[in-house]
Scaffold this active site. Structure first.
Site, PDB file in Angstrom:
ATOM      1  N   ASP A  77       2.877   5.679  -6.847  1.00  0.00           N
ATOM      2  CA  ASP A  77       4.105   5.576  -6.066  1.00  0.00           C
ATOM      3  C   ASP A  77       5.365   5.495  -6.899  1.00  0.00           C
ATOM      4  O   ASP A  77       6.466   5.585  -6.371  1.00  0.00           O
ATOM      5  CB  ASP A  77       4.041   4.327  -5.171  1.00  0.00           C
ATOM      6  CG  ASP A  77       2.983   4.490  -4.113  1.00  0.00           C
ATOM      7  OD1 ASP A  77       2.972   5.549  -3.475  1.00  0.00           O
ATOM      8  OD2 ASP A  77       2.163   3.575  -3.946  1.00  0.00           O
ATOM      9  N   HIS A 105       0.875  -1.183   0.000  1.00  0.00           N
ATOM     10  CA  HIS A 105       0.000   0.000   0.000  1.00  0.00           C
ATOM     11  C   HIS A 105       0.908   1.227   0.000  1.00  0.00           C
ATOM     12  O   HIS A 105       1.679   1.434  -0.929  1.00  0.00           O
ATOM     13  CB  HIS A 105      -0.936  -0.091   1.210  1.00  0.00           C
ATOM     14  CG  HIS A 105      -2.061   0.887   1.235  1.00  0.00           C
ATOM     15  ND1 HIS A 105      -2.382   1.699   0.180  1.00  0.00           N
ATOM     16  CD2 HIS A 105      -2.963   1.200   2.214  1.00  0.00           C
ATOM     17  CE1 HIS A 105      -3.421   2.454   0.511  1.00  0.00           C
ATOM     18  NE2 HIS A 105      -3.786   2.175   1.740  1.00  0.00           N
ATOM     19  N   HIS A 114      -2.006  -2.085 -10.064  1.00  0.00           N
ATOM     20  CA  HIS A 114      -2.970  -1.524  -9.133  1.00  0.00           C
ATOM     21  C   HIS A 114      -4.216  -2.390  -9.141  1.00  0.00           C
ATOM     22  O   HIS A 114      -4.606  -2.891 -10.188  1.00  0.00           O
ATOM     23  CB  HIS A 114      -3.332  -0.084  -9.545  1.00  0.00           C
ATOM     24  CG  HIS A 114      -3.962   0.691  -8.452  1.00  0.00           C
ATOM     25  ND1 HIS A 114      -5.308   0.647  -8.204  1.00  0.00           N
ATOM     26  CD2 HIS A 114      -3.422   1.497  -7.512  1.00  0.00           C
ATOM     27  CE1 HIS A 114      -5.564   1.410  -7.159  1.00  0.00           C
ATOM     28  NE2 HIS A 114      -4.444   1.934  -6.719  1.00  0.00           N
TER      29      HIS A 114
HETATM   30  C1  LIG Z   1      -0.841  -3.129  -6.261  1.00  0.00           C
HETATM   31  C2  LIG Z   1      -0.926  -4.647  -6.250  1.00  0.00           C
HETATM   32  C3  LIG Z   1      -0.822  -5.124  -4.794  1.00  0.00           C
HETATM   33  C4  LIG Z   1      -2.274  -5.077  -6.825  1.00  0.00           C
HETATM   34  O1  LIG Z   1      -2.336  -6.451  -6.731  1.00  0.00           O
HETATM   35  P1  LIG Z   1      -3.561  -7.342  -7.229  1.00  0.00           P
HETATM   36  O2  LIG Z   1      -4.667  -6.519  -7.763  1.00  0.00           O
HETATM   37  O3  LIG Z   1      -3.862  -8.276  -6.125  1.00  0.00           O
HETATM   38  O4  LIG Z   1      -2.938  -8.096  -8.474  1.00  0.00           O
HETATM   39  P2  LIG Z   1      -2.287  -9.534  -8.448  1.00  0.00           P
HETATM   40  O5  LIG Z   1      -1.298  -9.632  -7.336  1.00  0.00           O
HETATM   41  O6  LIG Z   1      -3.387 -10.540  -8.509  1.00  0.00           O
HETATM   42  O7  LIG Z   1      -1.501  -9.539  -9.815  1.00  0.00           O
HETATM   43  C5  LIG Z   1      -2.036  -9.941 -11.071  1.00  0.00           C
HETATM   44  C6  LIG Z   1      -0.903 -10.467 -11.918  1.00  0.00           C
HETATM   45  O8  LIG Z   1       0.029  -9.395 -12.211  1.00  0.00           O
HETATM   46  C7  LIG Z   1       1.297  -9.682 -11.607  1.00  0.00           C
HETATM   47  N1  LIG Z   1       1.756  -8.450 -10.973  1.00  0.00           N
HETATM   48  C8  LIG Z   1       0.984  -7.542 -10.290  1.00  0.00           C
HETATM   49  N2  LIG Z   1       1.742  -6.504  -9.902  1.00  0.00           N
HETATM   50  C9  LIG Z   1       2.979  -6.748 -10.350  1.00  0.00           C
HETATM   51  C10 LIG Z   1       4.188  -6.028 -10.250  1.00  0.00           C
HETATM   52  N3  LIG Z   1       4.247  -4.855  -9.624  1.00  0.00           N
HETATM   53  N4  LIG Z   1       5.310  -6.567 -10.828  1.00  0.00           N
HETATM   54  C11 LIG Z   1       5.228  -7.751 -11.455  1.00  0.00           C
HETATM   55  N5  LIG Z   1       4.119  -8.477 -11.589  1.00  0.00           N
HETATM   56  C12 LIG Z   1       3.002  -7.982 -11.032  1.00  0.00           C
HETATM   57  C13 LIG Z   1       1.056 -10.773 -10.601  1.00  0.00           C
HETATM   58  O9  LIG Z   1       2.217 -11.548 -10.388  1.00  0.00           O
HETATM   59  C14 LIG Z   1      -0.062 -11.535 -11.257  1.00  0.00           C
HETATM   60  O10 LIG Z   1       0.506 -12.307 -12.287  1.00  0.00           O
HETATM   61  P3  LIG Z   1      -0.062 -13.794 -12.598  1.00  0.00           P
HETATM   62  O11 LIG Z   1      -1.482 -13.562 -13.062  1.00  0.00           O
HETATM   63  O12 LIG Z   1       0.850 -14.335 -13.607  1.00  0.00           O
HETATM   64  O13 LIG Z   1      -0.016 -14.512 -11.282  1.00  0.00           O
HETATM   65  C15 LIG Z   1       0.212  -5.271  -7.101  1.00  0.00           C
HETATM   66  O14 LIG Z   1       0.107  -4.822  -8.432  1.00  0.00           O
HETATM   67  C16 LIG Z   1       1.592  -4.977  -6.538  1.00  0.00           C
HETATM   68  O15 LIG Z   1       2.082  -5.725  -5.675  1.00  0.00           O
HETATM   69  N6  LIG Z   1       2.274  -3.896  -7.030  1.00  0.00           N
HETATM   70  C17 LIG Z   1       3.552  -3.522  -6.494  1.00  0.00           C
HETATM   71  C18 LIG Z   1       3.360  -2.749  -5.202  1.00  0.00           C
HETATM   72  C19 LIG Z   1       2.805  -1.372  -5.429  1.00  0.00           C
HETATM   73  O16 LIG Z   1       3.299  -0.635  -6.285  1.00  0.00           O
HETATM   74  N7  LIG Z   1       1.795  -0.989  -4.623  1.00  0.00           N
HETATM   75  C20 LIG Z   1       1.239   0.351  -4.666  1.00  0.00           C
HETATM   76  C21 LIG Z   1      -0.180   0.352  -5.015  1.00  0.00           C
HETATM   77  S1  LIG Z   1      -0.747   2.010  -5.174  1.00  0.00           S
END
Ligand SMILES: CC(C)(COP(=O)(O)OP(=O)(O)OC[C@H]1O[C@@H](n2cnc3c(N)ncnc32)[C@H](O)[C@@H]1OP(=O)(O)O)[C@@H](O)C(=O)NCCC(=O)NCCS
Length: 422
Positions: A362, A267, A306
């Site tokens: 971010d 987050h 996101h």
């Molecule tokens: C923001 C976040 C938590 C959203 O997660 P989510 O909606 O639960 O999405 P998921 O974790 O289900 O990801 C979907 C797919 O994209 C991939 N993915 C998502 N974010 C990714 C990232 N930043 N880098 C690489 N791969 C990513 C996942 O591995 C997954 O791949 P798969 O389908 O092959 O398993 C996630 O994108 C993330 O961890 N981002 C990095 C942290 C970040 O920048 N957070 C700030 C948010 S404002």
């Protein structure tokens, strides 16, 4: 037959049920009538992480994740970022309208005259170890403030809610700046009423020997960043504030839960993680190898992806413009070059394209904060100052919403049914 309904046939019993469809949702409780027999509890939905569940009605923030739209109370974020102060946006989020000039004067005055914290808070902050993370200090300090304002428990009184909102808005920059000074071993710099909200915060943070040369461009850039962070509907920290607030605890305690949620790297902690990632990558030449590692599931590209935005985060677009203004003042940060190249490569890569992973708010904010002189572990604190108006507006909306009750999800029990003690 009414058209705004959904007919569900339970193939276990052959019985059909009609449930209403309102605003594209069905009331989950309507499923409870679907039973296989008198002893059946009734059907529930299983939705870990609330992937497809609306937990409230809200008139505060609108997001269209596919089209990259963000609006506060109907106003596009782009217009607010360009033309509004952070305090105006805070007023808008809570009250529903931008302030008139009389309302603005009162609001700004009220916030200005509540910036001091009780001197015992200083003793409290001094109790932290020298290397305490400022987010840990902030969340502890905001929770502790509830003990100084026992009147804050009177959450049903609108005038009382207003004063606590003022206190939280006014005191969070003071506590944030004190946390900064504590980790640097610097004496605390007290609030000054001759400065505006941003100017006062920057002064409390950076003033040395009672002196700080304000930079109007950097202060406006910080203000825009706070506006961009002010609310984001039912994100993890806001949901935490709503859930904790639904127990009718005071707002200091509810908001400290939001700060705790924001602390996490998935987050608000992501901006900090982005900088650490850029440090780890080190040079542009290392980027392809890093991307390959991410694609093989070894870590994530921080600042990308996101839960809601499946296109370019509109805040990230605006932040790139702010970055230009800031770097024109401070000189280029070599990490910016790595970030731009990382973004370019990722946006052309099938892995990121197919998963709709774009830079989020971010990705660039940390670089800007660093250029402004904030240490990495302070970035999320800045996010917390920015998100305070959203938490407060959402907390109040939750309290006034007749549909809401204490938040209490259901579960599917997967443990042992019954056994005797050995
Ligand atoms: C923001 C976040 C938590 C959203 O997660 P989510 O909606 O639960 O999405 P998921 O974790 O289900 O990801 C979907 C797919 O994209 C991939 N993915 C998502 N974010 C990714 C990232 N930043 N880098 C690489 N791969 C990513 C996942 O591995 C997954 O791949 P798969 O389908 O092959 O398993 C996630 O994108 C993330 O961890 N981002 C990095 C942290 C970040 O920048 N957070 C700030 C948010 S404002």
């Amino acid at each position: 037959m009414a058209t705004d309904t959904l007919t569900i046939t339970d193939n276990r019993t052959g019985t059909s049920y009609e449930v209403p469809v309102t605003d594209g949702t069905i009331p989950a409780i309507a499923l409870r009538q679907i039973k296989t027999g008198p002893d059946d509890f009734g059907l529930m939905t299983y939705d870990p992480a609330f992937m497809n569940t609306a937990a409230c009605r809200s008139a505060i923030t609108f997001i269209d994740g596919d089209r990259g739209i963000l609006r506060y109370r109907g106003y596009p974020i782009e217009q607010l970022a360009e033309r509004s102060s952070f305090l105006d946006v805070a007023y808008l989020l809570a009250e529903g309208e931008l302030p008139t000039s009389a309302q603005r004067s009162k609001w700004e005055h009220d916030v200005k005259y509540h910036t001091y914290v009780h001197t015992k808070m200083i003793k409290f902050l001094e109790g932290f170890r020298y290397d305490a993370h400022p987010m840990g200090m902030l969340l502890g300090a905001v929770g502790a403030m509830s003990t100084f304002y026992p009147d804050a428990k009177d959450i049903q009184d609108p005038a009382n809610r207003y004063i606590q909102r003022v206190r939280l808005m006014a005191k969070i920059p003071t506590l944030a700046a004190f946390a900064f000074r504590q980790s640097r071993g610097l004496p605390f710099e007290f609030p000054r009423n001759d400065l505006d909200y941003i100017g006062n915060f920057v002064n409390m943070t950076f003033s040395i020997g009672g002196k700080h040369e304000p930079n109007a461009v950097l202060q406006r850039a910080l203000e825009i960043l706070l506006v961009l962070h002010a609310d984001h509907e039912q994100n993890c920290s806001t949901s935490a504030v709503r859930a904790v607030g639904s127990s009718h605890v005071d707002p200091f305690s509810a908001v400290s839960a939001g700060i705790a949620a924001l602390y996490g790297p998935l987050h608000g902690g992501a901006n900090e993680a982005v900088l650490r990632m850029l440090d780890e990558i080190g040079t542009k030449a290392q980027i392809p190898a890093f991307i390959e590692k991410v694609k093989h599931g070894e870590g994530r590209l921080m600042g990308f992806g996101h839960r809601v935005y499946k296109s370019y985060d509109p805040r990230a677009k605006l932040i790139k413009r702010v970055a230009d203004d800031v770097f024109a003042q401070t000189g280029l940060n070599p990490k910016l070059e790595i970030a731009l190249e990382l973004e370019r490569i990722a946006l052309e890569d099938e892995y990121f394209i197919s998963r709709k992973l774009y830079p989020n708010v971010d990705f660039y904010s940390g670089l800007i904060y660093q250029a402004m002189g904030y240490p990495t572990d302070f970035f999320t604190v800045l996010f917390a100052i920015g998100r305070m108006p959203g938490w407060l507006a959402q907390w109040q909306e939750m309290l006034l919403d007749k549909d809401q009750k204490i938040a209490r999800p259901r579960q599917i029990y997967t443990g042992i049914e019954l056994r005797d003690m050995p």
